[in-house]
Scaffold this motif. Structure first.
Motif, PDB file in Angstrom:
ATOM      1  N   MET A  20      14.712  -8.087  19.197  1.00  0.00           N
ATOM      2  CA  MET A  20      14.202  -7.645  17.894  1.00  0.00           C
ATOM      3  C   MET A  20      14.194  -6.126  17.758  1.00  0.00           C
ATOM      4  O   MET A  20      14.212  -5.597  16.660  1.00  0.00           O
ATOM      5  N   GLU A  79      13.572  -5.508  13.690  1.00  0.00           N
ATOM      6  CA  GLU A  79      14.117  -6.219  12.541  1.00  0.00           C
ATOM      7  C   GLU A  79      13.406  -7.554  12.482  1.00  0.00           C
ATOM      8  O   GLU A  79      13.409  -8.321  13.446  1.00  0.00           O
ATOM      9  N   LEU A  80      12.766  -7.805  11.360  1.00  0.00           N
ATOM     10  CA  LEU A  80      11.947  -8.990  11.167  1.00  0.00           C
ATOM     11  C   LEU A  80      12.445  -9.728   9.937  1.00  0.00           C
ATOM     12  O   LEU A  80      12.793  -9.102   8.931  1.00  0.00           O
ATOM     13  N   ASP A  81      12.487 -11.042  10.005  1.00  0.00           N
ATOM     14  CA  ASP A  81      12.889 -11.852   8.864  1.00  0.00           C
ATOM     15  C   ASP A  81      11.694 -11.982   7.920  1.00  0.00           C
ATOM     16  O   ASP A  81      10.674 -12.575   8.279  1.00  0.00           O
ATOM     17  N   VAL A  82      11.798 -11.395   6.735  1.00  0.00           N
ATOM     18  CA  VAL A  82      10.747 -11.477   5.727  1.00  0.00           C
ATOM     19  C   VAL A  82      11.330 -12.152   4.493  1.00  0.00           C
ATOM     20  O   VAL A  82      12.240 -11.619   3.866  1.00  0.00           O
ATOM     21  N   ASP A  83      10.828 -13.339   4.194  1.00  0.00           N
ATOM     22  CA  ASP A  83      11.316 -14.131   3.056  1.00  0.00           C
ATOM     23  C   ASP A  83      12.829 -14.317   3.099  1.00  0.00           C
ATOM     24  O   ASP A  83      13.512 -14.192   2.086  1.00  0.00           O
ATOM     25  N   GLY A  84      13.350 -14.578   4.295  1.00  0.00           N
ATOM     26  CA  GLY A  84      14.779 -14.836   4.445  1.00  0.00           C
ATOM     27  C   GLY A  84      15.651 -13.600   4.512  1.00  0.00           C
ATOM     28  O   GLY A  84      16.869 -13.708   4.622  1.00  0.00           O
ATOM     29  N   GLU A  85      15.053 -12.435   4.431  1.00  0.00           N
ATOM     30  CA  GLU A  85      15.806 -11.181   4.469  1.00  0.00           C
ATOM     31  C   GLU A  85      15.514 -10.424   5.759  1.00  0.00           C
ATOM     32  O   GLU A  85      14.346 -10.220   6.091  1.00  0.00           O
ATOM     33  N   PRO A  86      16.541  -9.973   6.486  1.00  0.00           N
ATOM     34  CA  PRO A  86      16.270  -9.114   7.641  1.00  0.00           C
ATOM     35  C   PRO A  86      15.706  -7.776   7.162  1.00  0.00           C
ATOM     36  O   PRO A  86      16.291  -7.121   6.296  1.00  0.00           O
ATOM     37  N   THR A  87      14.540  -7.410   7.667  1.00  0.00           N
ATOM     38  CA  THR A  87      13.822  -6.229   7.199  1.00  0.00           C
ATOM     39  C   THR A  87      13.454  -5.340   8.374  1.00  0.00           C
ATOM     40  O   THR A  87      12.848  -5.809   9.340  1.00  0.00           O
ATOM     41  N   GLN A 119       5.590 -13.183  12.488  1.00  0.00           N
ATOM     42  CA  GLN A 119       5.777 -13.850  11.196  1.00  0.00           C
ATOM     43  C   GLN A 119       4.434 -14.124  10.538  1.00  0.00           C
ATOM     44  O   GLN A 119       4.248 -13.850   9.355  1.00  0.00           O
TER      45      GLN A 119
END
Length: 171
Positions: A37, A94-102, A154
């Motif tokens: 990550m 990099e974190l998946d936020v609402d399906g988006e890599p953020t 998450q």
């Protein structure tokens, strides 16, 4: 929830018996994030406060020309905010936020090392006796005489900041 019903999240380990992590301190506690990550480890950077933002993610930083949020997960865990020290760092993940890599920065007190943790040494957080919400923790891993906390980012990023914004005593 019974001990038997609580399990180590399979998304962490998959078929592997080891997990490569980056270890770091927050308020004297050892935490770890999956190394995959981590995008970069930064010295502290100038922060810009965002008016009206929740304290959990109350500022942004410039990371390689991009404006990214800077989180203080100690606030999600109900810890006091502290002043940075010479050892303080920002871990960019990099974190998946609402399906988006953020891309998101996480403020830490000290970054230690990249190391491997054994699945066999892991266990779910206890449902009682913890000073933090157990759903904010994926698992605890025993290494030597200490436990390393693997936070559930998450859950923290989806509800942690909202909970503290609703309770001014937690800010």
């Amino acid at each position: 929830m019974s001990e038997a019903a609580r399990k180590i999240p399979e998304h962490l380990w998959g078929a592997s018996e080891e997990l490569e992590v980056l270890t770091f301190d927050i308020a004297g506690e050892m935490f770890a994030l999956e190394a995959v990550m981590v995008q970069e480890i930064l010295d502290l950077l100038p922060e810009t406060s965002v008016p009206g933002a929740k304290p959990f993610v109350g500022s942004v930083i410039n990371f390689r020309g991009k404006v990214i949020p800077l989180a203080d997960i100690r606030l999600a865990f109900g810890m006091e905010a502290t002043k940075p020290t010479i050892d303080s760092r920002i871990i960019v993940i990099e974190l998946d936020v609402d399906g988006e890599p953020t891309l998101t920065g996480i403020r830490t007190d000290k970054v230690h090392e990249v190391t491997s943790l054994l699945k066999a040494a892991s266990e779910p957080p206890p449902s009682i006796g913890m000073r933090w919400r157990s759903d904010f923790i994926d698992c605890l891993v025993r290494r030597g005489g200490e436990f390393i906390i693997l936070p559930n980012l998450q859950t923290i990023f989806s509800v942690g900041h909202e909970r503290h914004a609703a309770d001014p005593s937690k800010n």
